[in-house]
Write a protein that holds these residues in place. Structure first.
Motif, PDB file in Angstrom:
ATOM      1  N   VAL A   1      14.154  -1.874 -20.249  1.00  0.00           N
ATOM      2  CA  VAL A   1      12.733  -2.127 -20.160  1.00  0.00           C
ATOM      3  C   VAL A   1      13.506  -1.433 -18.644  1.00  0.00           C
ATOM      4  CG1 VAL A   1      10.839  -3.187 -19.755  1.00  0.00           C
ATOM      5  CG2 VAL A   1      12.073  -3.315 -22.018  1.00  0.00           C
ATOM      6  N   LYS A   2      12.476  -0.103 -18.355  1.00  0.00           N
ATOM      7  CA  LYS A   2      11.737   0.111 -16.271  1.00  0.00           C
ATOM      8  C   LYS A   2      11.064   0.109 -15.762  1.00  0.00           C
ATOM      9  CE  LYS A   2      15.753   3.126 -16.918  1.00  0.00           C
ATOM     10  NZ  LYS A   2      16.285   4.794 -16.681  1.00  0.00           N
ATOM     11  N   ARG A   3      10.885  -1.263 -15.114  1.00  0.00           N
ATOM     12  CA  ARG A   3       9.326  -0.495 -13.833  1.00  0.00           C
ATOM     13  C   ARG A   3       9.523   0.713 -12.588  1.00  0.00           C
ATOM     14  NH1 ARG A   3       7.482  -6.838 -12.002  1.00  0.00           N
ATOM     15  NH2 ARG A   3       7.233  -6.718 -13.879  1.00  0.00           N
ATOM     16  N   ARG A   4       8.100   0.708 -13.319  1.00  0.00           N
ATOM     17  CA  ARG A   4       7.835   1.693 -11.993  1.00  0.00           C
ATOM     18  C   ARG A   4       7.121   1.405 -10.991  1.00  0.00           C
ATOM     19  NH1 ARG A   4       8.435   6.781 -16.260  1.00  0.00           N
ATOM     20  NH2 ARG A   4      10.724   6.719 -16.891  1.00  0.00           N
ATOM     21  N   TYR A   5       7.018   2.284  -9.960  1.00  0.00           N
ATOM     22  CA  TYR A   5       5.698   1.374  -9.339  1.00  0.00           C
ATOM     23  C   TYR A   5       5.199   3.122  -8.559  1.00  0.00           C
ATOM     24  CZ  TYR A   5       7.711  -3.067  -8.606  1.00  0.00           C
ATOM     25  OH  TYR A   5       8.885  -4.187  -8.426  1.00  0.00           O
TER      26      TYR A   5
ATOM     27  N   ALA B   1       0.982  -0.658   0.068  1.00  0.00           N
ATOM     28  CA  ALA B   1       0.136  -0.043  -0.087  1.00  0.00           C
ATOM     29  C   ALA B   1       0.656   1.241   0.025  1.00  0.00           C
ATOM     30  CB  ALA B   1      -0.781   0.380   0.893  1.00  0.00           C
ATOM     31  N   CYS B   2       0.019   2.266  -0.007  1.00  0.00           N
ATOM     32  CA  CYS B   2       1.142   3.811  -0.755  1.00  0.00           C
ATOM     33  C   CYS B   2       1.485   4.276   0.916  1.00  0.00           C
ATOM     34  CB  CYS B   2       0.405   4.334  -1.419  1.00  0.00           C
ATOM     35  SG  CYS B   2       0.863   5.727  -1.340  1.00  0.00           S
ATOM     36  N   PRO B   3       2.629   4.708   1.582  1.00  0.00           N
ATOM     37  CA  PRO B   3       2.747   5.041   2.530  1.00  0.00           C
ATOM     38  C   PRO B   3       2.360   6.329   2.882  1.00  0.00           C
ATOM     39  CG  PRO B   3       4.518   4.958   1.269  1.00  0.00           C
ATOM     40  CD  PRO B   3       3.652   4.445   0.558  1.00  0.00           C
ATOM     41  N   ARG B   4       2.007   7.455   1.363  1.00  0.00           N
ATOM     42  CA  ARG B   4       1.131   8.212   1.861  1.00  0.00           C
ATOM     43  C   ARG B   4      -0.313   7.890   2.168  1.00  0.00           C
ATOM     44  NH1 ARG B   4       1.935  12.903  -3.083  1.00  0.00           N
ATOM     45  NH2 ARG B   4       1.196  14.537  -1.787  1.00  0.00           N
ATOM     46  N   CYS B   5      -0.949   7.455   1.193  1.00  0.00           N
ATOM     47  CA  CYS B   5      -1.998   8.075   1.452  1.00  0.00           C
ATOM     48  C   CYS B   5      -3.019   6.371   1.578  1.00  0.00           C
ATOM     49  CB  CYS B   5      -2.854   8.261  -0.237  1.00  0.00           C
ATOM     50  SG  CYS B   5      -3.142   7.008  -1.222  1.00  0.00           S
ATOM     51  N   GLY B   6      -2.647   5.699   1.612  1.00  0.00           N
ATOM     52  CA  GLY B   6      -3.224   3.909   1.754  1.00  0.00           C
ATOM     53  C   GLY B   6      -3.582   3.423   0.567  1.00  0.00           C
ATOM     54  N   GLY B   7      -3.585   3.436  -0.817  1.00  0.00           N
ATOM     55  CA  GLY B   7      -3.955   3.075  -2.162  1.00  0.00           C
ATOM     56  C   GLY B   7      -3.155   2.004  -2.394  1.00  0.00           C
ATOM     57  N   LYS B   8      -3.705   1.376  -2.937  1.00  0.00           N
ATOM     58  CA  LYS B   8      -2.941   0.377  -3.963  1.00  0.00           C
ATOM     59  C   LYS B   8      -1.555   0.879  -5.171  1.00  0.00           C
ATOM     60  CE  LYS B   8      -7.249  -2.186  -4.530  1.00  0.00           C
ATOM     61  NZ  LYS B   8      -8.295  -2.942  -5.661  1.00  0.00           N
ATOM     62  N   VAL B   9      -0.876  -0.481  -4.933  1.00  0.00           N
ATOM     63  CA  VAL B   9       0.262  -0.236  -5.194  1.00  0.00           C
ATOM     64  C   VAL B   9       0.452  -0.787  -7.106  1.00  0.00           C
ATOM     65  CG1 VAL B   9       3.329  -0.405  -5.653  1.00  0.00           C
ATOM     66  CG2 VAL B   9       1.686   0.565  -4.282  1.00  0.00           C
ATOM     67  N   GLU B  10       1.004   0.290  -8.151  1.00  0.00           N
ATOM     68  CA  GLU B  10       0.351   0.278  -9.387  1.00  0.00           C
ATOM     69  C   GLU B  10       1.730  -0.112  -9.456  1.00  0.00           C
ATOM     70  OE1 GLU B  10      -0.872   2.237 -12.429  1.00  0.00           O
ATOM     71  OE2 GLU B  10      -2.647   0.401 -12.336  1.00  0.00           O
TER      72      GLU B  10
ATOM     73  N   THR C   1      -1.985   4.257  -7.561  1.00  0.00           N
ATOM     74  CA  THR C   1      -3.608   4.835  -8.742  1.00  0.00           C
ATOM     75  C   THR C   1      -4.372   5.890  -7.635  1.00  0.00           C
ATOM     76  OG1 THR C   1      -4.500   2.692  -6.991  1.00  0.00           O
ATOM     77  CG2 THR C   1      -3.727   2.755  -9.080  1.00  0.00           C
ATOM     78  N   LEU C   2      -4.145   6.335  -6.430  1.00  0.00           N
ATOM     79  CA  LEU C   2      -5.167   7.033  -5.741  1.00  0.00           C
ATOM     80  C   LEU C   2      -4.155   8.301  -5.516  1.00  0.00           C
ATOM     81  CD1 LEU C   2      -6.545   5.728  -2.276  1.00  0.00           C
ATOM     82  CD2 LEU C   2      -7.341   5.720  -4.985  1.00  0.00           C
ATOM     83  N   CYS C   3      -3.321   8.561  -5.469  1.00  0.00           N
ATOM     84  CA  CYS C   3      -2.614   9.879  -5.460  1.00  0.00           C
ATOM     85  C   CYS C   3      -1.275  10.633  -6.730  1.00  0.00           C
ATOM     86  CB  CYS C   3      -1.627  10.701  -4.074  1.00  0.00           C
ATOM     87  SG  CYS C   3      -0.393   9.420  -3.874  1.00  0.00           S
ATOM     88  N   SER C   4      -1.649   9.269  -7.465  1.00  0.00           N
ATOM     89  CA  SER C   4      -0.302   9.374  -8.717  1.00  0.00           C
ATOM     90  C   SER C   4       1.000   9.436  -7.897  1.00  0.00           C
ATOM     91  CB  SER C   4      -0.696   9.944  -9.385  1.00  0.00           C
ATOM     92  OG  SER C   4      -2.128   9.946  -9.858  1.00  0.00           O
ATOM     93  N   LYS C   5       1.572   9.270  -6.939  1.00  0.00           N
ATOM     94  CA  LYS C   5       3.441   9.415  -6.169  1.00  0.00           C
ATOM     95  C   LYS C   5       3.465   8.200  -6.776  1.00  0.00           C
ATOM     96  CE  LYS C   5       5.838  10.881  -2.476  1.00  0.00           C
ATOM     97  NZ  LYS C   5       6.254  11.148  -2.858  1.00  0.00           N
ATOM     98  N   ARG C   6       4.734   8.677  -7.639  1.00  0.00           N
ATOM     99  CA  ARG C   6       5.658   7.598  -7.848  1.00  0.00           C
ATOM    100  C   ARG C   6       6.504   6.858  -6.356  1.00  0.00           C
ATOM    101  NH1 ARG C   6      11.025   8.462 -11.596  1.00  0.00           N
ATOM    102  NH2 ARG C   6      11.377   6.184 -11.673  1.00  0.00           N
ATOM    103  N   LEU C   7       6.440   5.513  -6.412  1.00  0.00           N
ATOM    104  CA  LEU C   7       7.250   5.305  -5.106  1.00  0.00           C
ATOM    105  C   LEU C   7       8.489   4.631  -5.811  1.00  0.00           C
ATOM    106  CD1 LEU C   7       4.069   2.949  -4.137  1.00  0.00           C
ATOM    107  CD2 LEU C   7       5.179   5.432  -3.261  1.00  0.00           C
ATOM    108  N   VAL C   8       9.271   4.483  -4.543  1.00  0.00           N
ATOM    109  CA  VAL C   8      10.793   4.195  -4.723  1.00  0.00           C
ATOM    110  C   VAL C   8      10.639   3.168  -3.537  1.00  0.00           C
ATOM    111  CG1 VAL C   8      13.125   5.060  -4.531  1.00  0.00           C
ATOM    112  CG2 VAL C   8      11.387   6.236  -5.688  1.00  0.00           C
ATOM    113  N   ILE C   9      12.177   2.027  -4.093  1.00  0.00           N
ATOM    114  CA  ILE C   9      12.062   0.752  -3.140  1.00  0.00           C
ATOM    115  C   ILE C   9      13.520   1.132  -2.957  1.00  0.00           C
ATOM    116  CG2 ILE C   9      12.255  -2.142  -3.500  1.00  0.00           C
ATOM    117  CD1 ILE C   9       9.890  -1.545  -5.753  1.00  0.00           C
ATOM    118  N   LEU C  10      13.128   1.045  -1.492  1.00  0.00           N
ATOM    119  CA  LEU C  10      14.811   0.941  -1.604  1.00  0.00           C
ATOM    120  C   LEU C  10      15.394  -0.732  -0.472  1.00  0.00           C
ATOM    121  CD1 LEU C  10      14.714   4.465   1.039  1.00  0.00           C
ATOM    122  CD2 LEU C  10      15.452   4.095  -1.461  1.00  0.00           C
ATOM    123  N   TYR C  11      16.211  -1.185  -1.209  1.00  0.00           N
ATOM    124  CA  TYR C  11      16.774  -2.227  -1.068  1.00  0.00           C
ATOM    125  C   TYR C  11      17.682  -2.272   0.298  1.00  0.00           C
ATOM    126  CZ  TYR C  11      15.167  -3.425  -4.834  1.00  0.00           C
ATOM    127  OH  TYR C  11      14.500  -3.778  -6.188  1.00  0.00           O
ATOM    128  N   SER C  12      17.419  -3.031   1.490  1.00  0.00           N
ATOM    129  CA  SER C  12      18.752  -2.798   2.919  1.00  0.00           C
ATOM    130  C   SER C  12      19.083  -4.190   2.681  1.00  0.00           C
ATOM    131  CB  SER C  12      17.733  -2.751   3.888  1.00  0.00           C
ATOM    132  OG  SER C  12      16.617  -3.905   4.019  1.00  0.00           O
TER     133      SER C  12
END
Length: 68
Positions: free
Chosen positions: A50-54, A22-31, A57-68
């Motif tokens: 070819v790139k994949r972006r997350y 889920a989106c950490p900002r608004c709780g919407g679905k991630v695409e 769907t609600l706030c259209s914010k681009r999400l970045v995955i951080l690897y630990s």
């Protein structure tokens, strides 16, 4: 004499699919969206990536995955 610098970049959406979480900002679905980038120099293909972006769907914010 001037030589024109001819460069072209094309971005095309390949596919969309629902991603887990889920989106950490608004709780919407991630695409997950797959994009294809093609770069040309004087009509000669230089690169095809070819790139994949997350994004949410609600706030259209681009999400970045951080690897630990």
């Amino acid at each position: 004499m001037r030589l024109p610098y001819v460069c072209d970049e094309e971005e095309k959406e390949l596919s969309r699919q629902e991603a887990p979480g889920a989106c950490p900002r608004c709780g919407g679905k991630v695409e997950a969206v797959d994009y294809s980038h093609k770069w040309r120099l004087c009509f000669v293909p230089v690169c095809d990536i070819v790139k994949r972006r997350y994004k949410c769907t609600l706030c259209s914010k681009r999400l970045v995955i951080l690897y630990s």
